[in-house]
Design a protein around this motif. Structure first.
Motif, PDB file in Angstrom:
ATOM      1  N   HIS A  18       1.149  -1.398  -0.110  1.00 53.02           N
ATOM      2  CA  HIS A  18      -0.244   0.377  -0.018  1.00 53.02           C
ATOM      3  C   HIS A  18       0.928   1.494   0.334  1.00 53.02           C
ATOM      4  O   HIS A  18       0.229   2.378  -0.379  1.00 53.02           O
ATOM      5  CB  HIS A  18      -1.055  -0.171   1.179  1.00 53.02           C
ATOM      6  N   TYR A  19       2.134   1.327   0.641  1.00 56.19           N
ATOM      7  CA  TYR A  19       3.063   1.936   1.032  1.00 56.19           C
ATOM      8  C   TYR A  19       4.177   2.498  -1.077  1.00 56.19           C
ATOM      9  O   TYR A  19       4.613   3.490  -0.368  1.00 56.19           O
ATOM     10  CB  TYR A  19       4.013   2.173   1.634  1.00 56.19           C
ATOM     11  N   GLU A  20       3.489   1.229  -1.122  1.00 57.10           N
ATOM     12  CA  GLU A  20       5.157   1.744  -2.745  1.00 57.10           C
ATOM     13  C   GLU A  20       4.603   2.471  -3.213  1.00 57.10           C
ATOM     14  O   GLU A  20       5.525   3.029  -4.132  1.00 57.10           O
ATOM     15  CB  GLU A  20       5.050   0.305  -3.243  1.00 57.10           C
ATOM     16  N   GLN A  21       3.254   2.528  -4.367  1.00 55.14           N
ATOM     17  CA  GLN A  21       3.143   4.109  -4.907  1.00 55.14           C
ATOM     18  C   GLN A  21       3.610   4.985  -3.942  1.00 55.14           C
ATOM     19  O   GLN A  21       3.979   6.251  -5.093  1.00 55.14           O
ATOM     20  CB  GLN A  21       1.459   3.959  -4.994  1.00 55.14           C
ATOM     21  N   PHE A  22       3.620   5.279  -2.617  1.00 57.26           N
ATOM     22  CA  PHE A  22       3.476   6.928  -2.173  1.00 57.26           C
ATOM     23  C   PHE A  22       5.129   6.728  -2.989  1.00 57.26           C
ATOM     24  O   PHE A  22       5.957   8.075  -2.968  1.00 57.26           O
ATOM     25  CB  PHE A  22       3.355   6.479  -0.625  1.00 57.26           C
ATOM     26  N   TRP A  23       6.174   5.547  -2.830  1.00 60.39           N
ATOM     27  CA  TRP A  23       8.006   5.655  -2.272  1.00 60.39           C
ATOM     28  C   TRP A  23       8.417   5.733  -4.021  1.00 60.39           C
ATOM     29  O   TRP A  23       8.627   6.583  -4.432  1.00 60.39           O
ATOM     30  CB  TRP A  23       8.221   4.653  -1.754  1.00 60.39           C
ATOM     31  N   GLN A  24       7.617   5.252  -4.969  1.00 57.98           N
ATOM     32  CA  GLN A  24       7.033   5.952  -5.829  1.00 57.98           C
ATOM     33  C   GLN A  24       7.188   6.815  -6.616  1.00 57.98           C
ATOM     34  O   GLN A  24       8.037   7.443  -7.074  1.00 57.98           O
ATOM     35  CB  GLN A  24       6.942   4.437  -7.355  1.00 57.98           C
ATOM     36  N   GLU A  25       5.881   7.653  -6.398  1.00 55.41           N
ATOM     37  CA  GLU A  25       5.379   8.492  -6.652  1.00 55.41           C
ATOM     38  C   GLU A  25       7.352   9.826  -5.795  1.00 55.41           C
ATOM     39  O   GLU A  25       7.417  10.399  -6.641  1.00 55.41           O
ATOM     40  CB  GLU A  25       4.310   9.273  -6.454  1.00 55.41           C
ATOM     41  N   LYS A  26       7.565   9.699  -5.221  1.00 57.88           N
ATOM     42  CA  LYS A  26       8.670   9.889  -4.384  1.00 57.88           C
ATOM     43  C   LYS A  26      10.275  10.376  -5.268  1.00 57.88           C
ATOM     44  O   LYS A  26      10.259  11.224  -5.393  1.00 57.88           O
ATOM     45  CB  LYS A  26       8.910  10.435  -2.867  1.00 57.88           C
ATOM     46  N   LEU A  27      10.205   8.927  -5.393  1.00 61.87           N
ATOM     47  CA  LEU A  27      11.298   9.008  -6.464  1.00 61.87           C
ATOM     48  C   LEU A  27      11.491   9.600  -7.784  1.00 61.87           C
ATOM     49  O   LEU A  27      12.222  10.370  -8.646  1.00 61.87           O
ATOM     50  CB  LEU A  27      11.445   7.212  -6.107  1.00 61.87           C
ATOM     51  N   ASP A  28      10.135   9.217  -8.022  1.00 60.60           N
ATOM     52  CA  ASP A  28       9.807  10.394  -9.412  1.00 60.60           C
ATOM     53  C   ASP A  28      10.387  11.230  -8.929  1.00 60.60           C
ATOM     54  O   ASP A  28      10.709  12.116 -10.209  1.00 60.60           O
ATOM     55  CB  ASP A  28       8.006   9.190 -10.058  1.00 60.60           C
ATOM     56  N   ALA A  29       9.300  11.950  -8.634  1.00 60.59           N
ATOM     57  CA  ALA A  29       9.334  13.421  -8.244  1.00 60.59           C
ATOM     58  C   ALA A  29      11.113  14.428  -7.658  1.00 60.59           C
ATOM     59  O   ALA A  29      11.504  14.870  -8.461  1.00 60.59           O
ATOM     60  CB  ALA A  29       9.077  13.588  -7.473  1.00 60.59           C
ATOM     61  N   LEU A  30      12.010  12.911  -7.293  1.00 59.92           N
ATOM     62  CA  LEU A  30      13.084  13.301  -7.444  1.00 59.92           C
ATOM     63  C   LEU A  30      14.026  13.617  -8.243  1.00 59.92           C
ATOM     64  O   LEU A  30      14.826  14.144  -8.201  1.00 59.92           O
ATOM     65  CB  LEU A  30      13.944  12.317  -6.046  1.00 59.92           C
ATOM     66  N   GLY A  31      14.203  12.287  -9.080  1.00 59.57           N
ATOM     67  CA  GLY A  31      14.305  12.061 -10.970  1.00 59.57           C
ATOM     68  C   GLY A  31      13.874  13.331 -11.196  1.00 59.57           C
ATOM     69  O   GLY A  31      14.910  14.058 -12.047  1.00 59.57           O
ATOM     70  N   ASP A  32      12.275  14.210 -11.575  1.00 55.74           N
ATOM     71  CA  ASP A  32      12.744  15.257 -12.178  1.00 55.74           C
ATOM     72  C   ASP A  32      13.012  15.870 -11.926  1.00 55.74           C
ATOM     73  O   ASP A  32      13.781  16.731 -12.531  1.00 55.74           O
ATOM     74  CB  ASP A  32      11.122  15.055 -12.557  1.00 55.74           C
TER      75      ASP A  32
END
Length: 111
Positions: free
Chosen positions: A87-101
């Motif tokens: 349930h928390y993987e999406q949260f972390w994926q969004e944060k990592l995507d934002a960091l990458g951007d």
């Protein structure tokens, strides 16, 4: 809905570093308590208590062979942890995507 006793909760069982280390050792295969206890600076009864907690939640199974008790890993209850983490993987994926951007936008240009 009733909550299981703390000693029967997989989350509580793996919260203890000694029990996590015991699970790691049991990944190598079935072992007697004396062998499991070798790297720990605690008594055999203390190790046995940790193993009892792990048995109560089903992470460890015990069988007797003569006078010896052999313990082995049963990873099935860890699915409960995995299902919760999903349930928390999406949260972390969004944060990592934002960091990458952010890193791509603010990349230092070499001249």
């Amino acid at each position: 809905m009733s909550r299981p006793a703390a000693s029967a909760d997989v989350f509580v069982a793996i919260a203890d570093p000694t029990r996590r280390a015991l699970l790691d050792r049991l990944r190598l295969g079935e072992q007697p308590v004396k062998e499991l206890a070798e790297p720990f600076a605690m008594s055999l009864p203390a190790i046995s208590q940790h193993l009892q907690v792990l048995c109560e939640v089903g992470l460890v199974e015990m069988r007797k062979s003569g006078r010896q008790r052999l313990y082995r890993l049963n990873p099935e209850p860890l699915k409960q942890i995995s299902n919760w983490i999903v349930h928390y993987e999406q949260f972390w994926q969004e944060k990592l995507d934002a960091l990458g951007d952010y890193l791509e936008e603010n990349q230092c240009s070499e001249t």
